[in-house]
Write a protein that holds these residues in place. Structure first.
Motif, PDB file in Angstrom:
ATOM      1  N   ALA A 124      43.676  48.029  45.630  1.00 22.74           N
ATOM      2  CA  ALA A 124      42.818  46.936  45.169  1.00 22.74           C
ATOM      3  C   ALA A 124      43.355  46.317  43.882  1.00 22.74           C
ATOM      4  CB  ALA A 124      41.395  47.438  44.938  1.00 22.74           C
ATOM      5  N   ARG A 125      43.128  45.012  43.733  1.00 26.97           N
ATOM      6  CA  ARG A 125      43.437  44.312  42.485  1.00 26.97           C
ATOM      7  C   ARG A 125      42.181  43.766  41.810  1.00 26.97           C
ATOM      8  NH1 ARG A 125      48.212  40.116  43.077  1.00 26.97           N
ATOM      9  NH2 ARG A 125      47.825  40.100  40.808  1.00 26.97           N
ATOM     10  N   ARG A 126      41.134  43.582  42.583  1.00 26.97           N
ATOM     11  CA  ARG A 126      39.864  43.121  42.030  1.00 26.97           C
ATOM     12  C   ARG A 126      38.744  44.006  42.574  1.00 26.97           C
ATOM     13  NH1 ARG A 126      42.923  41.041  39.260  1.00 26.97           N
ATOM     14  NH2 ARG A 126      43.123  38.863  38.583  1.00 26.97           N
ATOM     15  N   VAL A 127      37.949  44.575  41.665  1.00 26.59           N
ATOM     16  CA  VAL A 127      36.809  45.377  42.096  1.00 26.59           C
ATOM     17  C   VAL A 127      35.572  44.928  41.326  1.00 26.59           C
ATOM     18  CG1 VAL A 127      38.275  47.368  42.635  1.00 26.59           C
ATOM     19  CG2 VAL A 127      37.108  47.261  40.435  1.00 26.59           C
ATOM     20  N   ALA A 128      34.420  45.125  41.943  1.00 27.01           N
ATOM     21  CA  ALA A 128      33.140  44.877  41.277  1.00 27.01           C
ATOM     22  C   ALA A 128      32.471  46.216  41.017  1.00 27.01           C
ATOM     23  CB  ALA A 128      32.245  44.004  42.150  1.00 27.01           C
ATOM     24  N   VAL A 129      31.866  46.356  39.856  1.00 29.62           N
ATOM     25  CA  VAL A 129      31.099  47.551  39.511  1.00 29.62           C
ATOM     26  C   VAL A 129      29.651  47.117  39.289  1.00 29.62           C
ATOM     27  CG1 VAL A 129      30.846  49.510  37.961  1.00 29.62           C
ATOM     28  CG2 VAL A 129      33.131  48.545  38.380  1.00 29.62           C
ATOM     29  N   LEU A 130      28.725  47.703  40.024  1.00 30.06           N
ATOM     30  CA  LEU A 130      27.312  47.350  39.924  1.00 30.06           C
ATOM     31  C   LEU A 130      26.573  48.453  39.179  1.00 30.06           C
ATOM     32  CD1 LEU A 130      26.634  46.017  43.554  1.00 30.06           C
ATOM     33  CD2 LEU A 130      27.883  44.959  41.656  1.00 30.06           C
ATOM     34  N   VAL A 217      34.446  33.328  31.135  1.00 33.02           N
ATOM     35  CA  VAL A 217      34.968  33.787  32.420  1.00 33.02           C
ATOM     36  C   VAL A 217      36.156  32.933  32.849  1.00 33.02           C
ATOM     37  CG1 VAL A 217      33.517  32.320  33.898  1.00 33.02           C
ATOM     38  CG2 VAL A 217      34.210  34.581  34.716  1.00 33.02           C
ATOM     39  N   GLU A 218      36.317  31.759  32.211  1.00 29.11           N
ATOM     40  CA  GLU A 218      37.453  30.888  32.497  1.00 29.11           C
ATOM     41  C   GLU A 218      38.702  31.265  31.713  1.00 29.11           C
ATOM     42  OE1 GLU A 218      35.318  26.640  33.231  1.00 29.11           O
ATOM     43  OE2 GLU A 218      35.040  27.536  31.238  1.00 29.11           O
ATOM     44  N   ASP A 219      38.601  32.245  30.830  1.00 31.66           N
ATOM     45  CA  ASP A 219      39.754  32.625  30.005  1.00 31.66           C
ATOM     46  C   ASP A 219      40.912  33.035  30.909  1.00 31.66           C
ATOM     47  OD1 ASP A 219      41.568  34.289  28.328  1.00 31.66           O
ATOM     48  OD2 ASP A 219      40.022  33.998  26.808  1.00 31.66           O
ATOM     49  N   PRO A 220      42.095  32.454  30.729  1.00 36.26           N
ATOM     50  CA  PRO A 220      43.217  32.740  31.623  1.00 36.26           C
ATOM     51  C   PRO A 220      43.646  34.204  31.644  1.00 36.26           C
ATOM     52  CG  PRO A 220      43.789  31.012  30.019  1.00 36.26           C
ATOM     53  CD  PRO A 220      42.388  31.444  29.739  1.00 36.26           C
ATOM     54  N   CYS A 221      43.311  34.965  30.604  1.00 37.66           N
ATOM     55  CA  CYS A 221      43.729  36.373  30.581  1.00 37.66           C
ATOM     56  C   CYS A 221      43.063  37.167  31.703  1.00 37.66           C
ATOM     57  CB  CYS A 221      43.436  37.010  29.232  1.00 37.66           C
ATOM     58  SG  CYS A 221      41.697  37.367  28.904  1.00 37.66           S
ATOM     59  N   LEU A 222      41.880  36.722  32.148  1.00 31.04           N
ATOM     60  CA  LEU A 222      41.183  37.445  33.212  1.00 31.04           C
ATOM     61  C   LEU A 222      41.843  37.197  34.570  1.00 31.04           C
ATOM     62  CD1 LEU A 222      37.504  36.742  32.089  1.00 31.04           C
ATOM     63  CD2 LEU A 222      38.823  38.842  31.741  1.00 31.04           C
ATOM     64  N   ALA A 223      42.075  35.945  34.893  1.00 27.63           N
ATOM     65  CA  ALA A 223      42.709  35.632  36.173  1.00 27.63           C
ATOM     66  C   ALA A 223      44.124  36.190  36.238  1.00 27.63           C
ATOM     67  CB  ALA A 223      42.729  34.124  36.406  1.00 27.63           C
ATOM     68  N   ALA A 224      44.786  36.281  35.075  1.00 30.32           N
ATOM     69  CA  ALA A 224      46.156  36.782  35.041  1.00 30.32           C
ATOM     70  C   ALA A 224      46.238  38.303  35.064  1.00 30.32           C
ATOM     71  CB  ALA A 224      46.869  36.253  33.799  1.00 30.32           C
ATOM     72  N   CYS A 225      45.100  38.980  34.892  1.00 25.29           N
ATOM     73  CA  CYS A 225      45.089  40.445  34.829  1.00 25.29           C
ATOM     74  C   CYS A 225      45.521  41.024  36.180  1.00 25.29           C
ATOM     75  CB  CYS A 225      43.685  40.913  34.484  1.00 25.29           C
ATOM     76  SG  CYS A 225      43.582  42.648  34.074  1.00 25.29           S
ATOM     77  N   GLU A 226      46.433  41.965  36.148  1.00 27.68           N
ATOM     78  CA  GLU A 226      46.944  42.541  37.395  1.00 27.68           C
ATOM     79  C   GLU A 226      45.854  43.264  38.172  1.00 27.68           C
ATOM     80  OE1 GLU A 226      49.462  43.595  40.469  1.00 27.68           O
ATOM     81  OE2 GLU A 226      49.762  42.143  38.854  1.00 27.68           O
ATOM     82  N   LYS A 227      45.056  44.084  37.492  1.00 26.97           N
ATOM     83  CA  LYS A 227      43.966  44.828  38.143  1.00 26.97           C
ATOM     84  C   LYS A 227      42.729  44.736  37.256  1.00 26.97           C
ATOM     85  CE  LYS A 227      45.187  48.700  40.286  1.00 26.97           C
ATOM     86  NZ  LYS A 227      45.749  50.067  40.527  1.00 26.97           N
ATOM     87  N   LEU A 228      41.669  44.155  37.814  1.00 28.11           N
ATOM     88  CA  LEU A 228      40.495  43.840  37.010  1.00 28.11           C
ATOM     89  C   LEU A 228      39.235  44.366  37.678  1.00 28.11           C
ATOM     90  CD1 LEU A 228      39.301  42.241  34.556  1.00 28.11           C
ATOM     91  CD2 LEU A 228      39.117  40.275  36.116  1.00 28.11           C
ATOM     92  N   ALA A 229      38.374  45.017  36.874  1.00 24.47           N
ATOM     93  CA  ALA A 229      37.062  45.468  37.333  1.00 24.47           C
ATOM     94  C   ALA A 229      36.001  44.651  36.616  1.00 24.47           C
ATOM     95  CB  ALA A 229      36.868  46.954  37.041  1.00 24.47           C
ATOM     96  N   LEU A 230      35.168  43.935  37.384  1.00 17.56           N
ATOM     97  CA  LEU A 230      34.076  43.127  36.834  1.00 17.56           C
ATOM     98  C   LEU A 230      32.792  43.938  36.899  1.00 17.56           C
ATOM     99  CD1 LEU A 230      35.039  39.839  38.650  1.00 17.56           C
ATOM    100  CD2 LEU A 230      35.140  40.194  36.172  1.00 17.56           C
ATOM    101  N   VAL A 231      32.165  44.168  35.756  1.00 19.14           N
ATOM    102  CA  VAL A 231      30.995  45.045  35.668  1.00 19.14           C
ATOM    103  C   VAL A 231      29.744  44.189  35.507  1.00 19.14           C
ATOM    104  CG1 VAL A 231      29.984  47.031  34.518  1.00 19.14           C
ATOM    105  CG2 VAL A 231      32.485  46.742  34.533  1.00 19.14           C
ATOM    106  N   LEU A 232      28.798  44.354  36.432  1.00 21.34           N
ATOM    107  CA  LEU A 232      27.577  43.545  36.465  1.00 21.34           C
ATOM    108  C   LEU A 232      26.360  44.441  36.307  1.00 21.34           C
ATOM    109  CD1 LEU A 232      29.227  42.022  39.411  1.00 21.34           C
ATOM    110  CD2 LEU A 232      28.142  40.375  37.903  1.00 21.34           C
TER     111      LEU A 232
END
Length: 278
Positions: A124-130, A217-232
């Motif tokens: 995975a490269r993008r995951v969501a954490v609930l 959320v538009e900051d380019p560092c997020l989209a450019a991150c190789e592996k990112l977990a978004l925590v909601l």
């Protein structure tokens, strides 16, 4: 096994449909079967569960749903000819399940073995954490957005609602069976162990929260991150202070007209889209 039209509602084969909470089904209490179970509802959710390899144990429906559900019935019986198919009058159905309305047949499934975090996020490269989201509609809607908008896995804290609960799975349009998911962290403070685990697996963690120190959320560092977990987090309370402190970034969605936040399901869709792998 042929279709069985109920003569009485105390048939022991119906016990898993009778009065068991979702927690009892999950833990395998009642029903005379080992291991956990879940109930699927609606043609879409049931087909997705079958596509994912979930094993059906029994079907129950009102008479009016038999003809529309026949493709599912035939599919199940072709693979599992001994699975009982119960057809009930509306009065019998309500007496057994306690449900006034359903969106079609109910199918009792054997619950699949849970995945570990490592298994769920492999590749995975993008995951969501609930975190502690207990509204089943929000859980289902987030899963639907996750599958549609580039999320490769979903991780849930111990107190988060069960994605296989029938309404969550139905709202998700069956997508809870299309993306790997797992539980993460301990009961008391999931982030103390959970975020370091994500780090060890190569992920940066971004907490969606209102903060003076947050980045867009538009900051380019997020989209450019190789592996990112978004925590909601939950409605109202949001993420815990401990979780925010453990994460690498605090992230906000820019708002207009004095609105401070979105429903968590809507916010998840915006965040998933904006930080997707290009």
């Amino acid at each position: 096994m042929p279709v069985v039209r109920l003569e009485h509602t105390d048939d022991e084969r119906l016990s898993a449909f009778c009065g068991l909470t979702d927690g009892q089904l999950r833990d395998g209490i009642g029903g005379g079967r080992g291991g956990g179970m879940f109930v699927g509802e609606s043609r879409k959710a049931i087909d997705c569960a079958l596509d994912a390899g979930a094993r059906p144990l029994a079907l129950l429906m009102e008479e009016k749903w038999l003809e529309p559900t026949m493709p599912v019935v035939e599919r199940v019986l072709a693979a599992y000819p001994d699975v009982p198919v119960f057809v009930a009058t509306p009065e019998q159905f309500r007496a057994v399940t306690g449900y006034e309305i359903t969106r079609g047949a109910l199918v009792l499934f054997q619950r699949p073995a849970p995945l570990s975090v490592e298994e769920a996020v492999r590749g995975a490269r993008r995951v969501a954490v609930l975190e502690d989201i207990v509204n089943y509609t929000n859980v289902g809607a987030i899963f639907r957005s996750a599958v549609a908008l580039g999320i490769d896995a979903v991780l849930l804290t111990p107190s988060c609602h069960d994605p296989l609960y029938r309404r969550a799975a139905r709202v998700s349009q069956g997508t809870v069976f299309q993306v790997p998911w797992a539980r993460i962290g301990g009961e008391r403070d999931w982030a103390v162990d959970g975020v370091p685990l994500l780090h060890s697996l190569g992920f940066k963690a971004a907490a969606l929260a209102l903060s003076d120190e947050s980045i867009s959320v538009e900051d380019p560092c997020l989209a450019a991150c190789e592996k990112l977990a978004l925590v909601l987090g939950t409605e109202g309370e949001g993420l815990s202070a401990s979780t925010i402190a453990c994460c690498d970034w605090t992230v906000r969605i820019p708002m207009d007209h004095g609105v401070d936040s979105l429903n968590v399901a809507a916010a998840s869709a915006v965040a998933f889209w904006e930080t997707r792998v290009r």
